[in-house]
Design a protein around this motif. Structure first.
Motif, PDB file in Angstrom:
ATOM      1  N   GLY A   1     -11.204  10.033 -34.204  1.00 19.98           N
ATOM      2  CA  GLY A   1      -9.749   9.927 -33.300  1.00 19.98           C
ATOM      3  C   GLY A   1     -10.270   8.663 -32.220  1.00 19.98           C
ATOM      4  O   GLY A   1     -10.394   8.316 -32.085  1.00 19.98           O
ATOM      5  N   VAL A   2      -9.027   9.081 -31.091  1.00 18.09           N
ATOM      6  CA  VAL A   2      -8.983   8.149 -29.839  1.00 18.09           C
ATOM      7  C   VAL A   2      -9.262   9.298 -28.545  1.00 18.09           C
ATOM      8  O   VAL A   2      -8.307   9.742 -28.474  1.00 18.09           O
ATOM      9  CB  VAL A   2      -7.596   7.166 -29.983  1.00 18.09           C
ATOM     10  N   ILE A   3     -10.032   8.669 -27.714  1.00 20.62           N
ATOM     11  CA  ILE A   3      -9.974   9.680 -26.625  1.00 20.62           C
ATOM     12  C   ILE A   3      -9.355   9.576 -25.288  1.00 20.62           C
ATOM     13  O   ILE A   3      -8.750   8.949 -25.151  1.00 20.62           O
ATOM     14  CB  ILE A   3     -11.605   9.235 -25.627  1.00 20.62           C
ATOM     15  N   ASP A   4      -8.355  10.764 -25.072  1.00 20.46           N
ATOM     16  CA  ASP A   4      -6.587  10.976 -24.658  1.00 20.46           C
ATOM     17  C   ASP A   4      -7.277  11.018 -22.853  1.00 20.46           C
ATOM     18  O   ASP A   4      -6.345  10.569 -22.134  1.00 20.46           O
ATOM     19  CB  ASP A   4      -5.602  11.276 -25.790  1.00 20.46           C
ATOM     20  N   SER A   5      -7.767  12.103 -22.860  1.00 18.98           N
ATOM     21  CA  SER A   5      -8.106  12.560 -22.360  1.00 18.98           C
ATOM     22  C   SER A   5      -9.386  12.953 -21.895  1.00 18.98           C
ATOM     23  O   SER A   5     -10.020  13.293 -22.468  1.00 18.98           O
ATOM     24  CB  SER A   5      -7.023  13.413 -21.307  1.00 18.98           C
ATOM     25  N   VAL A   6     -10.216  13.251 -20.715  1.00 22.94           N
ATOM     26  CA  VAL A   6     -11.491  13.853 -20.530  1.00 22.94           C
ATOM     27  C   VAL A   6     -11.805  15.088 -19.325  1.00 22.94           C
ATOM     28  O   VAL A   6     -11.201  14.804 -18.070  1.00 22.94           O
ATOM     29  CB  VAL A   6     -12.842  12.575 -20.479  1.00 22.94           C
ATOM     30  N   ASP A   7     -11.751  15.412 -19.157  1.00 18.46           N
ATOM     31  CA  ASP A   7     -11.455  17.134 -18.140  1.00 18.46           C
ATOM     32  C   ASP A   7     -12.852  17.104 -18.212  1.00 18.46           C
ATOM     33  O   ASP A   7     -13.680  18.757 -18.266  1.00 18.46           O
ATOM     34  CB  ASP A   7     -10.785  17.754 -18.110  1.00 18.46           C
ATOM     35  N   GLN A   8     -13.644  17.197 -17.187  1.00 17.20           N
ATOM     36  CA  GLN A   8     -15.149  17.656 -16.825  1.00 17.20           C
ATOM     37  C   GLN A   8     -15.162  18.596 -15.814  1.00 17.20           C
ATOM     38  O   GLN A   8     -16.153  19.790 -16.987  1.00 17.20           O
ATOM     39  CB  GLN A   8     -16.153  16.431 -16.207  1.00 17.20           C
ATOM     40  N   GLY A   9     -14.144  19.604 -15.340  1.00 18.83           N
ATOM     41  CA  GLY A   9     -14.508  20.685 -14.700  1.00 18.83           C
ATOM     42  C   GLY A   9     -13.792  21.209 -15.694  1.00 18.83           C
ATOM     43  O   GLY A   9     -14.447  22.726 -15.281  1.00 18.83           O
ATOM     44  N   ALA A  10     -13.158  21.720 -16.736  1.00 21.59           N
ATOM     45  CA  ALA A  10     -12.544  22.219 -17.949  1.00 21.59           C
ATOM     46  C   ALA A  10     -13.733  22.208 -18.939  1.00 21.59           C
ATOM     47  O   ALA A  10     -13.745  23.039 -19.935  1.00 21.59           O
ATOM     48  CB  ALA A  10     -11.564  22.306 -18.037  1.00 21.59           C
TER      49      ALA A  10
ATOM     50  N   PHE B   1     -10.191  20.165 -27.070  1.00 18.32           N
ATOM     51  CA  PHE B   1     -11.675  19.969 -27.960  1.00 18.32           C
ATOM     52  C   PHE B   1     -12.798  20.403 -26.444  1.00 18.32           C
ATOM     53  O   PHE B   1     -12.395  19.812 -25.834  1.00 18.32           O
ATOM     54  CB  PHE B   1     -12.690  19.020 -28.333  1.00 18.32           C
ATOM     55  N   ARG B   2     -13.526  21.645 -27.024  1.00 17.21           N
ATOM     56  CA  ARG B   2     -14.723  21.981 -25.832  1.00 17.21           C
ATOM     57  C   ARG B   2     -16.025  20.645 -26.244  1.00 17.21           C
ATOM     58  O   ARG B   2     -16.167  20.650 -27.087  1.00 17.21           O
ATOM     59  CB  ARG B   2     -14.882  23.103 -26.233  1.00 17.21           C
ATOM     60  N   VAL B   3     -16.628  20.912 -25.354  1.00 18.65           N
ATOM     61  CA  VAL B   3     -18.008  20.222 -25.029  1.00 18.65           C
ATOM     62  C   VAL B   3     -18.726  20.949 -25.120  1.00 18.65           C
ATOM     63  O   VAL B   3     -19.133  22.194 -24.245  1.00 18.65           O
ATOM     64  CB  VAL B   3     -17.906  19.304 -23.872  1.00 18.65           C
TER      65      VAL B   3
ATOM     66  N   ALA C   1     -13.907  28.798 -30.005  1.00 21.42           N
ATOM     67  CA  ALA C   1     -13.085  27.467 -28.856  1.00 21.42           C
ATOM     68  C   ALA C   1     -13.545  26.521 -30.150  1.00 21.42           C
ATOM     69  O   ALA C   1     -15.057  26.447 -30.891  1.00 21.42           O
ATOM     70  CB  ALA C   1     -13.465  27.543 -27.698  1.00 21.42           C
ATOM     71  N   ARG C   2     -12.883  25.538 -30.568  1.00 17.89           N
ATOM     72  CA  ARG C   2     -13.760  24.448 -31.504  1.00 17.89           C
ATOM     73  C   ARG C   2     -14.305  23.085 -30.364  1.00 17.89           C
ATOM     74  O   ARG C   2     -13.463  22.932 -29.360  1.00 17.89           O
ATOM     75  CB  ARG C   2     -12.054  23.935 -31.515  1.00 17.89           C
ATOM     76  N   THR C   3     -15.027  23.742 -30.701  1.00 18.08           N
ATOM     77  CA  THR C   3     -16.104  22.437 -30.030  1.00 18.08           C
ATOM     78  C   THR C   3     -17.095  21.188 -30.682  1.00 18.08           C
ATOM     79  O   THR C   3     -16.847  21.197 -31.339  1.00 18.08           O
ATOM     80  CB  THR C   3     -17.123  23.783 -29.869  1.00 18.08           C
ATOM     81  N   ILE C   4     -16.839  20.894 -29.100  1.00 20.09           N
ATOM     82  CA  ILE C   4     -17.538  19.091 -30.223  1.00 20.09           C
ATOM     83  C   ILE C   4     -18.915  19.129 -29.993  1.00 20.09           C
ATOM     84  O   ILE C   4     -19.772  19.179 -28.787  1.00 20.09           O
ATOM     85  CB  ILE C   4     -17.290  17.375 -29.571  1.00 20.09           C
ATOM     86  N   VAL C   5     -19.776  19.517 -31.090  1.00 17.32           N
ATOM     87  CA  VAL C   5     -21.633  19.180 -31.138  1.00 17.32           C
ATOM     88  C   VAL C   5     -21.853  17.697 -31.875  1.00 17.32           C
ATOM     89  O   VAL C   5     -22.852  17.867 -31.104  1.00 17.32           O
ATOM     90  CB  VAL C   5     -21.719  20.351 -32.081  1.00 17.32           C
ATOM     91  N   ARG C   6     -21.308  17.141 -31.962  1.00 18.33           N
ATOM     92  CA  ARG C   6     -21.839  15.414 -31.442  1.00 18.33           C
ATOM     93  C   ARG C   6     -20.874  14.520 -31.977  1.00 18.33           C
ATOM     94  O   ARG C   6     -19.280  14.825 -32.395  1.00 18.33           O
ATOM     95  CB  ARG C   6     -22.468  15.221 -33.364  1.00 18.33           C
ATOM     96  N   LEU C   7     -20.881  13.862 -31.111  1.00 12.92           N
ATOM     97  CA  LEU C   7     -19.816  12.415 -31.033  1.00 12.92           C
ATOM     98  C   LEU C   7     -20.681  10.921 -31.100  1.00 12.92           C
ATOM     99  O   LEU C   7     -21.277  10.579 -30.712  1.00 12.92           O
ATOM    100  CB  LEU C   7     -19.465  11.959 -29.577  1.00 12.92           C
ATOM    101  N   LEU C   8     -19.983  10.770 -31.817  1.00 13.34           N
ATOM    102  CA  LEU C   8     -20.041   8.808 -31.788  1.00 13.34           C
ATOM    103  C   LEU C   8     -19.200   7.800 -31.380  1.00 13.34           C
ATOM    104  O   LEU C   8     -18.615   7.952 -32.219  1.00 13.34           O
ATOM    105  CB  LEU C   8     -20.221   8.433 -33.611  1.00 13.34           C
ATOM    106  N   GLU C   9     -19.717   6.761 -31.183  1.00 19.41           N
ATOM    107  CA  GLU C   9     -18.647   5.997 -30.597  1.00 19.41           C
ATOM    108  C   GLU C   9     -18.473   4.939 -31.722  1.00 19.41           C
ATOM    109  O   GLU C   9     -18.695   4.960 -32.293  1.00 19.41           O
ATOM    110  CB  GLU C   9     -19.153   5.211 -29.452  1.00 19.41           C
ATOM    111  N   GLU C  10     -16.879   5.065 -32.682  1.00 14.72           N
ATOM    112  CA  GLU C  10     -16.979   3.488 -33.311  1.00 14.72           C
ATOM    113  C   GLU C  10     -16.362   2.412 -33.276  1.00 14.72           C
ATOM    114  O   GLU C  10     -16.459   1.958 -32.135  1.00 14.72           O
ATOM    115  CB  GLU C  10     -16.307   4.109 -34.267  1.00 14.72           C
TER     116      GLU C  10
END
Length: 114
Positions: free
Chosen positions: A54-63, A78-80, A105-114
């Protein structure tokens, strides 16, 4: 003395045999799980990991979350798991993520930039 040892062996040996674990083939996890389940021991399997693009739509570090726009044009939050992911992503970047259900909670356990 000898008769006492024999009497104790007769009394304790069946209990020791019943308490000992069943033979388990370490090469086959399903046989290990079956043996544990047969003894009434609960077995927790590792949660399934799902890979999404997918494409990053928004980032919320506080949450501790990231919204990702999926190919179906649907945005999902998704939670981080690791806060260092926030340093690696920016709005609009295409990514591939591995998602696992952690504590409901659906949580991101790995992220790769494409």
């Amino acid at each position: 003395m000898r008769s006492t040892v024999i009497a104790l062996a007769i009394i304790l040996l069946p209990t020791a045999v019943a308490a000992s674990p069943a033979y388990v083939d370490e090469r086959a996890p399903e046989s290990r799980n079956a043996a544990l389940l047969s003894q009434g021991i609960a077995v927790a399997g590792s949660p399934a990991i799902e890979t999404l693009r997918g494409v990053i739509d928004s980032v919320d570090q506080g949450a501790d979350s990231i919204d990702i726009r999926l190919p179906s044009n649907r945005t999902e939050r998704f939670r981080v798991q690791d806060g260092l992911i926030f340093d690696a992503v920016r709005f609009g970047e295409p990514v591939e993520i591995s998602v696992q259900n952690i504590s409901g909670a659906r949580t991101i356990v790995r992220l790769l930039e494409e």
